[in-house]
Design a protein around this motif. Structure first.
Motif, mmCIF file in Angstrom:
data_model
loop_
_atom_site.group_PDB
_atom_site.id
_atom_site.type_symbol
_atom_site.label_atom_id
_atom_site.label_comp_id
_atom_site.label_asym_id
_atom_site.label_seq_id
_atom_site.Cartn_x
_atom_site.Cartn_y
_atom_site.Cartn_z
ATOM 1 N N ILE A 135 0.813 -1.293 -0.026
ATOM 2 C CA ILE A 135 0.014 -0.028 0.071
ATOM 3 C C ILE A 135 0.959 1.344 0.175
ATOM 4 O O ILE A 135 1.690 1.500 0.924
ATOM 5 C CB ILE A 135 -0.935 0.135 1.045
ATOM 6 C CG1 ILE A 135 -1.709 -1.217 1.530
ATOM 7 C CG2 ILE A 135 -1.735 1.164 1.138
ATOM 8 C CD1 ILE A 135 -2.565 -1.680 0.368
ATOM 9 N N LYS A 183 1.004 4.700 0.768
ATOM 10 C CA LYS A 183 0.374 5.305 1.834
ATOM 11 C C LYS A 183 0.060 6.924 1.489
ATOM 12 O O LYS A 183 0.695 7.442 0.643
ATOM 13 C CB LYS A 183 1.120 5.515 3.093
ATOM 14 C CG LYS A 183 1.186 4.307 3.886
ATOM 15 C CD LYS A 183 2.034 4.283 5.157
ATOM 16 C CE LYS A 183 2.046 3.005 6.089
ATOM 17 N NZ LYS A 183 2.398 3.079 7.369
ATOM 18 N N ALA A 208 -10.084 1.112 7.419
ATOM 19 C CA ALA A 208 -8.868 1.313 7.995
ATOM 20 C C ALA A 208 -8.364 0.432 9.348
ATOM 21 O O ALA A 208 -7.505 -0.053 9.353
ATOM 22 C CB ALA A 208 -8.290 2.764 8.260
ATOM 23 N N HIS A 229 -6.018 -2.679 9.561
ATOM 24 C CA HIS A 229 -4.973 -2.793 10.395
ATOM 25 C C HIS A 229 -5.105 -3.441 11.884
ATOM 26 O O HIS A 229 -4.246 -3.535 12.805
ATOM 27 C CB HIS A 229 -4.439 -1.234 10.682
ATOM 28 C CG HIS A 229 -3.561 -0.852 9.836
ATOM 29 N ND1 HIS A 229 -2.571 -1.452 9.028
ATOM 30 C CD2 HIS A 229 -3.526 0.517 9.256
ATOM 31 C CE1 HIS A 229 -2.051 -0.659 8.272
ATOM 32 N NE2 HIS A 229 -2.715 0.417 8.550
ATOM 33 N N GLU A 246 -3.546 7.630 9.379
ATOM 34 C CA GLU A 246 -2.681 7.842 8.083
ATOM 35 C C GLU A 246 -3.548 7.258 6.977
ATOM 36 O O GLU A 246 -3.465 7.934 5.830
ATOM 37 C CB GLU A 246 -1.284 7.481 8.321
ATOM 38 C CG GLU A 246 -0.594 7.138 7.000
ATOM 39 C CD GLU A 246 -0.318 8.709 6.387
ATOM 40 O OE1 GLU A 246 -0.244 8.368 5.004
ATOM 41 O OE2 GLU A 246 -0.357 9.445 6.993
ATOM 42 N N LEU A 247 -3.745 6.133 7.187
ATOM 43 C CA LEU A 247 -4.454 5.138 5.967
ATOM 44 C C LEU A 247 -5.718 5.872 5.500
ATOM 45 O O LEU A 247 -6.136 5.648 4.217
ATOM 46 C CB LEU A 247 -4.778 3.782 6.561
ATOM 47 C CG LEU A 247 -4.881 2.863 5.350
ATOM 48 C CD1 LEU A 247 -3.875 2.824 4.295
ATOM 49 C CD2 LEU A 247 -5.124 1.500 5.900
ATOM 50 N N CYS A 248 -6.536 6.550 6.482
ATOM 51 C CA CYS A 248 -7.650 7.088 5.682
ATOM 52 C C CYS A 248 -7.763 8.338 5.664
ATOM 53 O O CYS A 248 -8.842 9.382 5.587
ATOM 54 C CB CYS A 248 -9.126 6.651 6.778
ATOM 55 S SG CYS A 248 -8.789 7.264 8.708
ATOM 56 N N CYS A 303 -4.857 6.156 -1.058
ATOM 57 C CA CYS A 303 -3.604 5.322 -0.992
ATOM 58 C C CYS A 303 -3.848 4.581 -2.315
ATOM 59 O O CYS A 303 -4.730 4.456 -3.342
ATOM 60 C CB CYS A 303 -3.954 4.512 0.344
ATOM 61 S SG CYS A 303 -5.082 3.079 0.520
ATOM 62 N N HIS A 319 3.228 0.152 3.399
ATOM 63 C CA HIS A 319 2.732 -0.617 4.056
ATOM 64 C C HIS A 319 3.061 -2.007 3.132
ATOM 65 O O HIS A 319 2.826 -1.988 1.882
ATOM 66 C CB HIS A 319 1.315 -0.968 4.295
ATOM 67 C CG HIS A 319 0.653 -2.344 4.900
ATOM 68 N ND1 HIS A 319 1.111 -2.729 6.287
ATOM 69 C CD2 HIS A 319 0.227 -3.042 3.981
ATOM 70 C CE1 HIS A 319 0.443 -3.793 6.278
ATOM 71 N NE2 HIS A 319 0.004 -4.193 4.998
#
Length: 375
Positions: free
Chosen positions: A242, A244, A280, A284, A300-302, A306, A354
Motif C-alpha cells: 500500500i 500511503k 482502515a 490494521h 494515516e491510512l484514511c 492510497c 505498508h
C-alpha cells in the motif's frame, strides 16, 4: 465585519445505510474551519470545527475532499460568491496507459506531477474485446479499428482520472502526436515519443473533449452501483503493498513504482482507494494492542487516497518485505539505505508503504482490497 467563507454542495456515500447523502459544506479560510449541514434533514451535521486536512486549493467542483475521514465529492458551488472566487479552468479527464507502457507507469506519473496534474483515481484492468470495442466505438469505421481493439485488449491497461487546470489539453499535449514516429520527431519529450512504437502501440490515450472525458471516465469509474471493468488481481502467489496517503500527496508515487519495477517485482494489480475509518481499522486490526502506533496508522491510512498493489515475484512476501525495509525510516536509513522506507519514509507511521508482514497474509491482504473493497 464580514468573515469570508466558501460554500459547496457535497455528496457522501454512507456505506452503512447504502445511501448517497448531500450536505452544504462551508469552509472558512481565515482559520481553516468547516461546517456541514444535512440538506435533506435540514439540520446541522457538523458544527464549525477546525479541519487541518482540508486546504483551500482542494476546493473546486469535481474535487474529492477528506473531512474527518469522510470522503466528500464537491458537485456544485453553493453560492455565486464562491463560484466567482474559486471557479477555475480545472477539469477532469481520462488517461489510459496502454499495454506497451504499463511498466512505464512510474515515469508517466512523474511527468504528470511535473505539469501539476493530479491523479484522483487509478485502476489496472484487463479489457475484453467487446469492452475495448465499446470504448473505441467512435472509430468503428476506421481501418485501424480492429488492430486497435486487438492491441488494447491484449494485456492490462491502467485507467487514470486526472484533475487539473485545463487537464484535457495538458494531458493530450504531454501525450504528444498520435503516431509515435511523428512524436519522436516533433515532441521528443512526450509520452508517445519515449514509450510508443507506432500509431496503435502508442503508450496512451487521452480524452479529446469535456463530453468525451465524462463518457470515458464513466466507462472505467461508473458513478452508479454498476461495476466497471474488473481489476487484474490474481490473489495467488502474491503479497500486498500500500502506497500511503502521505507519499501520494507528496508526489512520490511514480518514484516508488519505478523502484519496485527496477527491483524486478511484477505489479499485477493496481488501484487507488479512499479508505474510511472503519475499513482502515479493520485492515490494521492485527496491530491493535500490539503496536502503540496503531491509532496513528489508522488515521494515516484514511487521511487521503492510497494506492494498493498486488506484487508478484519469487517468494514475494519475504523478498518484498525485505525490499521495503524496517518500519522505522531512521533505522532503515542506517541499516538498509536502499530500501523503500529508507528512501521515501518520514516516520514510523508515515513510512511511505505498508507491506504484508506475515507470508500467509499476502493473499488475504490483496483480497481485502481487490475482492472486498472493490467487490
Amino acid at each position: 465585519m464580514y468573515e469570508e467563507r466558501y460554500a459547496f454542495l457535497a455528496e457522501w456515500y454512507d456505506p452503512c445505510a447504502t445511501l448517497l447523502r448531500r450536505f452544504q459544506l462551508l469552509y472558512y479560510p481565515e482559520d481553516g474551519s468547516v461546517e456541514m449541514f444535512d440538506v435533506k434533514n435540514r439540520r446541522i451535521f457538523l458544527r464549525r470545527t477546525k479541519c487541518n486536512e482540508l486546504h483551500q486549493e482542494d476546493l473546486f467542483v469535481g474535487s474529492r475532499v477528506n473531512v474527518f475521514s469522510r470522503h466528500l465529492n464537491l458537485i456544485e458551488y453553493g453560492d455565486q460568491y464562491t463560484a466567482n472566487k474559486l471557479g477555475s479552468k480545472k477539469e477532469r479527464t481520462l488517461a489510459m496507459i496502454k499495454p506497451d507502457a504499463i511498466t512505464k507507469i512510474g515515469d508517466i506519473l512523474e511527468m504528470l506531477y511535473s505539469v501539476n496534474l493530479m491523479v484522483t483515481r487509478a485502476k489496472m484492468v484487463k479489457l475484453t474485446w467487446d469492452q475495448a470495442a465499446d470504448f473505441y466505438l467512435e472509430h468503428q469505421s476506421k481501418p485501424f479499428f480492429n488492430n486497435l481493439v486487438q492491441f488494447v485488449s491484449s494485456g492490462p491497461v491502467i485507467a487514470l482520472e486526472l484533475m487539473g487546470e485545463e487537464a484535457i489539453s495538458v494531458w493530450r499535449g504531454l501525450l504528444g502526436p498520435t503516431d509515435s514516429a511523428v512524436a519522436q520527431w516533433e515532441a521528443q519529450q512526450s509520452v508517445r515519443a519515449q514509450f510508443g512504437t507506432d500509431g496503435v502501440k502508442n503508450a496512451g490515450h487521452g480524452s479529446d473533449s469535456v463530453a468525451a472525458a465524462a463518457r470515458e471516465l464513466e466507462f472505467f469509474f461508473p458513478s452508479t452501483m454498476c461495476h466497471g471493468p474488473s481489476n487484474t488481481a490474481t490473489c495467488a502467489d502474491c503479497t500486498c503493498c500500500i502506497i500511503k496517503p502521505h507519499a501520494i500527496s507528496e508526489g512520490m508515487t511514480g518514484k516508488i513504482l519505478n523502484s519496485i519495477f527496477a527491483a524486478g517485482f511484477e505489479i499485477s494489480a493496481l488501484q487507488m482507494f479512499s479508505m474510511d475509518r472503519a475499513n482502515a481499522e479493520e485492515f490494521h486490526e492485527v496491530y491493535k494492542g500490539v503496536m502503540t502506533e496503531y491509532p496513528s496508522m489508522v488515521s494515516e491510512l484514511c487521511s487521503g487516497p492510497c494506492m494498493a498493489l498486488e506484487i508478484r515475484g519469487k517468494d514475494s512476501p519475504k523478498t518484498f518485505r525485505e525490499f521495503c525495509g524496517p518500519a522505522d525510516p531512521e533505522i532503515a536509513q542506517y541499516l538498509r539505505p536502499t530500501t523503500l522506507r529508507a528512501l521515501y519514509g518520514k516516520s514510523k507511521v508515515q513510512n511511505a508503504v505498508h507491506c504484508t508482514d506475515l507470508p500467509d497474509d499476502g493473499v488475504l491482504e490483496v483480497q481485502y482490497f481487490f475482492k472486498i473493497l472493490d467487490g
